[in-house]
Design a protein around this motif. Structure first.
Motif, PDB file in Angstrom:
ATOM      1  N   ALA A 344       0.829  -1.195   0.000  1.00 18.88           N
ATOM      2  CA  ALA A 344       0.000   0.000   0.000  1.00 18.88           C
ATOM      3  C   ALA A 344       0.866   1.248   0.000  1.00 18.88           C
ATOM      4  CB  ALA A 344      -0.911  -0.009   1.223  1.00 18.88           C
ATOM      5  N   ASP A 345       0.333   2.320  -0.607  1.00 16.73           N
ATOM      6  CA  ASP A 345       0.993   3.615  -0.483  1.00 16.73           C
ATOM      7  C   ASP A 345       0.891   4.077   0.963  1.00 16.73           C
ATOM      8  OD1 ASP A 345       1.586   3.728  -3.149  1.00 16.73           O
ATOM      9  OD2 ASP A 345      -0.227   4.839  -3.693  1.00 16.73           O
ATOM     10  N   THR A 346       2.008   4.471   1.522  1.00 20.13           N
ATOM     11  CA  THR A 346       2.008   4.917   2.907  1.00 20.13           C
ATOM     12  C   THR A 346       1.071   6.103   3.070  1.00 20.13           C
ATOM     13  OG1 THR A 346       4.290   4.209   3.139  1.00 20.13           O
ATOM     14  CG2 THR A 346       3.447   5.726   4.811  1.00 20.13           C
ATOM     15  N   VAL A 347       0.236   6.029   4.100  1.00 20.65           N
ATOM     16  CA  VAL A 347      -0.653   7.153   4.385  1.00 20.65           C
ATOM     17  C   VAL A 347       0.187   8.252   5.027  1.00 20.65           C
ATOM     18  CG1 VAL A 347      -2.699   7.935   5.622  1.00 20.65           C
ATOM     19  CG2 VAL A 347      -2.563   5.581   4.795  1.00 20.65           C
ATOM     20  N   PRO A 348       0.304   9.393   4.368  1.00 19.67           N
ATOM     21  CA  PRO A 348       1.168  10.444   4.915  1.00 19.67           C
ATOM     22  C   PRO A 348       0.624  10.998   6.217  1.00 19.67           C
ATOM     23  CG  PRO A 348      -0.062  11.271   3.040  1.00 19.67           C
ATOM     24  CD  PRO A 348      -0.346   9.803   3.126  1.00 19.67           C
ATOM     25  N   GLU A 349       1.530  11.307   7.115  1.00 18.44           N
ATOM     26  CA  GLU A 349       1.136  11.962   8.360  1.00 18.44           C
ATOM     27  C   GLU A 349       0.671  13.382   8.032  1.00 18.44           C
ATOM     28  OE1 GLU A 349       1.314  10.976  11.652  1.00 18.44           O
ATOM     29  OE2 GLU A 349       1.823   8.922  11.096  1.00 18.44           O
ATOM     30  N   SER A 350      -0.439  13.773   8.615  1.00 18.07           N
ATOM     31  CA  SER A 350      -0.876  15.152   8.421  1.00 18.07           C
ATOM     32  C   SER A 350       0.063  16.058   9.205  1.00 18.07           C
ATOM     33  CB  SER A 350      -2.309  15.318   8.917  1.00 18.07           C
ATOM     34  OG  SER A 350      -2.795  16.578   8.581  1.00 18.07           O
ATOM     35  N   GLN A 351       0.695  16.967   8.488  1.00 17.83           N
ATOM     36  CA  GLN A 351       1.691  17.828   9.116  1.00 17.83           C
ATOM     37  C   GLN A 351       1.025  18.819  10.074  1.00 17.83           C
ATOM     38  OE1 GLN A 351       5.162  17.332   8.282  1.00 17.83           O
ATOM     39  NE2 GLN A 351       4.142  15.501   7.515  1.00 17.83           N
ATOM     40  N   GLU A 352       1.871  19.553  10.779  1.00 21.61           N
ATOM     41  CA  GLU A 352       1.338  20.555  11.694  1.00 21.61           C
ATOM     42  C   GLU A 352       0.364  21.454  10.950  1.00 21.61           C
ATOM     43  OE1 GLU A 352       4.392  22.502   9.356  1.00 21.61           O
ATOM     44  OE2 GLU A 352       4.394  20.608  10.431  1.00 21.61           O
ATOM     45  N   THR A 353      -0.552  22.018  11.694  1.00 19.27           N
ATOM     46  CA  THR A 353      -1.552  22.850  11.057  1.00 19.27           C
ATOM     47  C   THR A 353      -0.883  24.019  10.339  1.00 19.27           C
ATOM     48  OG1 THR A 353      -3.675  23.943  11.414  1.00 19.27           O
ATOM     49  CG2 THR A 353      -1.964  24.341  13.036  1.00 19.27           C
ATOM     50  N   VAL A 354      -1.661  24.755   9.572  1.00 16.56           N
ATOM     51  CA  VAL A 354      -1.108  25.831   8.746  1.00 16.56           C
ATOM     52  C   VAL A 354      -0.327  26.840   9.600  1.00 16.56           C
ATOM     53  CG1 VAL A 354      -1.702  27.718   7.198  1.00 16.56           C
ATOM     54  CG2 VAL A 354      -2.967  25.559   7.069  1.00 16.56           C
ATOM     55  N   GLN A 355       0.887  27.123   9.164  1.00 15.17           N
ATOM     56  CA  GLN A 355       1.691  28.142   9.840  1.00 15.17           C
ATOM     57  C   GLN A 355       1.240  29.511   9.340  1.00 15.17           C
ATOM     58  OE1 GLN A 355       5.903  27.976   9.049  1.00 15.17           O
ATOM     59  NE2 GLN A 355       6.415  29.389  10.721  1.00 15.17           N
ATOM     60  N   VAL A 356       0.683  30.288  10.247  1.00 13.34           N
ATOM     61  CA  VAL A 356       0.106  31.575   9.860  1.00 13.34           C
ATOM     62  C   VAL A 356       1.186  32.651   9.872  1.00 13.34           C
ATOM     63  CG1 VAL A 356      -1.630  33.316  10.374  1.00 13.34           C
ATOM     64  CG2 VAL A 356      -2.127  30.903  10.797  1.00 13.34           C
ATOM     65  N   ILE A 357       1.346  33.326   8.747  1.00 14.16           N
ATOM     66  CA  ILE A 357       2.305  34.426   8.639  1.00 14.16           C
ATOM     67  C   ILE A 357       1.721  35.639   9.361  1.00 14.16           C
ATOM     68  CG2 ILE A 357       3.536  35.928   7.024  1.00 14.16           C
ATOM     69  CD1 ILE A 357       3.190  33.682   4.913  1.00 14.16           C
ATOM     70  N   PRO A 358       2.497  36.275  10.245  1.00 16.12           N
ATOM     71  CA  PRO A 358       1.987  37.455  10.961  1.00 16.12           C
ATOM     72  C   PRO A 358       1.431  38.504   9.998  1.00 16.12           C
ATOM     73  CG  PRO A 358       4.085  36.767  11.884  1.00 16.12           C
ATOM     74  CD  PRO A 358       3.867  35.920  10.668  1.00 16.12           C
ATOM     75  N   GLY A 359       0.265  39.015  10.330  1.00 15.49           N
ATOM     76  CA  GLY A 359      -0.383  40.014   9.483  1.00 15.49           C
ATOM     77  C   GLY A 359      -1.351  39.429   8.474  1.00 15.49           C
ATOM     78  N   SER A 360      -1.514  38.089   8.495  1.00 16.65           N
ATOM     79  CA  SER A 360      -2.401  37.441   7.521  1.00 16.65           C
ATOM     80  C   SER A 360      -3.877  37.649   7.863  1.00 16.65           C
ATOM     81  CB  SER A 360      -2.111  35.945   7.461  1.00 16.65           C
ATOM     82  OG  SER A 360      -0.848  35.685   6.913  1.00 16.65           O
ATOM     83  N   LYS A 361      -4.695  37.528   6.832  1.00 12.81           N
ATOM     84  CA  LYS A 361      -6.150  37.680   6.952  1.00 12.81           C
ATOM     85  C   LYS A 361      -6.804  36.317   6.728  1.00 12.81           C
ATOM     86  CE  LYS A 361      -9.740  39.881   4.067  1.00 12.81           C
ATOM     87  NZ  LYS A 361      -9.916  40.786   2.903  1.00 12.81           N
ATOM     88  N   LEU A 362      -7.666  35.910   7.654  1.00 10.43           N
ATOM     89  CA  LEU A 362      -8.367  34.636   7.498  1.00 10.43           C
ATOM     90  C   LEU A 362      -9.460  34.784   6.447  1.00 10.43           C
ATOM     91  CD1 LEU A 362      -8.837  31.705   8.466  1.00 10.43           C
ATOM     92  CD2 LEU A 362     -10.484  32.640  10.116  1.00 10.43           C
ATOM     93  N   LEU A 363      -9.400  33.943   5.412  1.00  7.27           N
ATOM     94  CA  LEU A 363     -10.394  33.997   4.340  1.00  7.27           C
ATOM     95  C   LEU A 363     -11.507  32.973   4.545  1.00  7.27           C
ATOM     96  CD1 LEU A 363      -7.984  34.313   1.264  1.00  7.27           C
ATOM     97  CD2 LEU A 363      -9.111  36.157   2.550  1.00  7.27           C
ATOM     98  N   TRP A 364     -11.169  31.833   5.140  1.00  3.95           N
ATOM     99  CA  TRP A 364     -12.162  30.753   5.306  1.00  3.95           C
ATOM    100  C   TRP A 364     -11.625  29.719   6.277  1.00  3.95           C
ATOM    101  CZ3 TRP A 364     -10.780  25.746   3.510  1.00  3.95           C
ATOM    102  CH2 TRP A 364     -11.755  24.763   3.701  1.00  3.95           C
ATOM    103  N   ARG A 365     -12.512  29.143   7.078  1.00  3.74           N
ATOM    104  CA  ARG A 365     -12.169  28.011   7.925  1.00  3.74           C
ATOM    105  C   ARG A 365     -13.262  26.959   7.787  1.00  3.74           C
ATOM    106  NH1 ARG A 365      -8.534  27.639  11.831  1.00  3.74           N
ATOM    107  NH2 ARG A 365      -8.415  29.896  12.234  1.00  3.74           N
ATOM    108  N   VAL A 366     -12.861  25.699   7.721  1.00  2.81           N
ATOM    109  CA  VAL A 366     -13.807  24.613   7.505  1.00  2.81           C
ATOM    110  C   VAL A 366     -14.726  24.458   8.710  1.00  2.81           C
ATOM    111  CG1 VAL A 366     -12.402  22.734   8.492  1.00  2.81           C
ATOM    112  CG2 VAL A 366     -13.954  22.255   6.569  1.00  2.81           C
ATOM    113  N   ASN A 367     -15.953  24.020   8.465  1.00  6.63           N
ATOM    114  CA  ASN A 367     -16.884  23.729   9.554  1.00  6.63           C
ATOM    115  C   ASN A 367     -16.452  22.458  10.282  1.00  6.63           C
ATOM    116  OD1 ASN A 367     -18.553  25.906   8.900  1.00  6.63           O
ATOM    117  ND2 ASN A 367     -19.813  24.680   7.504  1.00  6.63           N
ATOM    118  N   THR A 368     -16.643  22.420  11.580  1.00  5.47           N
ATOM    119  CA  THR A 368     -16.337  21.217  12.356  1.00  5.47           C
ATOM    120  C   THR A 368     -17.321  20.122  12.000  1.00  5.47           C
ATOM    121  OG1 THR A 368     -15.528  22.583  14.177  1.00  5.47           O
ATOM    122  CG2 THR A 368     -16.044  20.288  14.682  1.00  5.47           C
TER     123      THR A 368
END
Length: 480
Positions: A344-368
């Protein structure tokens, strides 16, 4: 539907809410408030007299009637081993690999984050509007995360409608072609702020361990207040380990969103997984004006969130990041190469969450997702409600609506034997209808969409003919 008609549903499982009410085009003038003729309301009443609802449902369900059927006892290898490198439109799959939705309902999931369209319509600046449109285009594929079940392929003439007063839209789709399988859809804002439409024809291929869905068909969003139209095509979706191992999904490819009025373009790169899963789920891109000057940078993950920032700050941050990486010398990987056999293709580990660059604007976040999502085919809360059928709703719906399909309903209720029997019956009924048309030399006539050209790109498209919400269903075909 015969075996040739069935794996199309894999499309949306690999692609890639509810329905009608008393909202006729005759008595519902979209003037910012929905006016319902109570003489024809079947007791549903005026919008202003009740909480936002859809098809008489005041509160949507939060779980399915039965938990997901286990697929652990099934193997697809015996079915797929002869199909490497071929298109998958002619392969029959066991119903155990489905999810209890039609592909038409899967398309409707584009609308889960429709608030982004409403936000775009309210933005006074074209750059801000493009930011919201880009966020909507990414959000439209977010529900596919961990959705490894195949939706049912729609029968020719099948429809699905959804009206959500609380979310401010109504939606209609129709299966307009069977070979090739094409699904057409049309949605409009209930306050005359947008039109959203397109036709989808994914091309599926099996590559030994994975199934790849290459999207075909243009998606168009019109912001009516601004007289703007945006067009794009979805990224390619790939499901890994369809033969052995744990299934996992990635999206990759470049999505270009064009504002046909201003010439602005948003270019989004959905990154392939890469070595060690470092790029898994990542999206990076930019917005440029018609002279190709970069105006805004976008980054994030299609499974989580999307952020944006000005180009100067972005490039400065990335430069520092690269300088830091060059100082951290990493050892080359000495591990064994992946074998091409039954590994099987190795299931990749989900990396750390998105690294937010200081000064960034949130455009969208997924619903829980709901806590019991894993037992419900990894459905979102929005998705769980799509096949909901309350008593009396069948009197309002078109007889071709997905909610009335007995095979999907049987699977949703946990009756796999009934679902499988009904699926076979519907496929044979569709084959016989096709043979009858051939004998009579009759062409199939679509009901709610017609062939045409996209008004902005000039490419072939299926366009909404209007009239659905007048609710004259007397000429609808008997497909179930």
């Amino acid at each position: 539907m015969n075996g040739e008609e069935e794996f199309f549903d894999a499309v949306t499982g690999f692609d890639s809410d509810n329905s009608s009410g008393e909202f006729s085009e005759a008595n519902q003038r979209l003037t910012g408030v929905i006016h319902v003729d109570t003489s024809k309301s079947n007791g549903i009443g005026k919008v202003g007299d009740r909480p936002p609802q859809e098809n008489g449902i005041q509160k949507h369900r939060t779980s399915l009637p039965a938990p997901m059927f286990t697929r652990s006892d099934f193997s697809v290898w015996s079915i797929l081993k002869k199909c490497i490198g071929l298109e998958l439109s002619k392969i029959t799959m066991p119903i155990a690999f489905n999810e209890p939705l039609s592909f038409l309902q899967r398309i409707t999931e584009y609308m889960e984050h429709v608030y982004l369209i409403h936000r775009a319509s309210r933005q006074p600046q074209s750059l801000e509007r493009m930011q919201s449109v880009a966020a909507f285009a990414v959000s439209a594929v977010a529900s596919q995360w961990e959705r490894t079940g195949k939706p049912f392929n729609p029968l020719l003439g099948e429809t699905y409608e959804l009206i959500r007063e609380d979310l401010g839209f109504r939606f209609i789709s129709e299966q307009v072609s069977h070979h090739p399988p094409i699904s057409a859809f049309y949605s409009e804002g209930l306050h005359q702020d947008f039109l959203f439409h397109g036709s989808i024809y994914p091309k599926l291929k099996f590559w030994g361990k994975s199934v790849e869905a290459e999207p075909r068909g243009t998606i168009t969003l019109e912001l009516l207040k601004h007289k703007e139209a945006y067009t794009w095509t979805n990224p390619t979706c790939c499901v890994h380990n369809v033969i052995i191992g744990k299934l996992w999904i990635e999206q990759y490819g470049t999505v270009e969103i064009l504002n046909h009025r201003t010439g602005d373009k948003c270019v989004l790169h959905f990154k392939p997984c890469g070595l060690f899963g470092k790029e898994l789920h990542k999206v990076e891109g930019y917005i440029q004006d018609k002279s190709k000057k970069k105006l805004f940078m976008i980054y994030g993950k299609w499974t989580e969130c999307l952020w944006g920032i000005d180009p100067v700050t972005y490039e400065s941050f990335r430069k520092q990041e690269r300088r830091g990486d060059s100082l951290r010398k990493t050892k080359p990987d000495d591990g064994p190469e992946k074998a091409d056999g039954d590994v099987a293709d190795t299931v990749p580990e989900s990396q750390e969450t998105v690294q937010v660059i200081p000064g960034s604007k949130l455009l969208w976040r997924v619903n829980t997702r709901p806590p019991n999502s894993a037992q419900m085919y990894n459905f979102t809360s929005f998705t769980v409600s799509l096949n909901e059928l309350e008593t009396g709703m069948e009197k309002i719906l078109a007889p071709t609506d997905c909610r009335l399909r007995p095979d999907i309903r049987g699977m949703e209720n946990g009756n796999m034997d009934l679902a499988s029997q009904e699926k076979e019956r519907l496929e044979e009924k569709q084959r016989e209808a096709r043979r009858e048309r051939a004998r009579e030399e009759a062409e199939w006539q679509t009901r709610w969409f017609h062939r045409g050209s996209n008004p902005y790109t000039g490419t072939p498209d299926w366009l909404y003919a209007g009239g659905y919400f007048e609710r004259d269903f007397s000429g609808c075909p008997d497909i179930y």
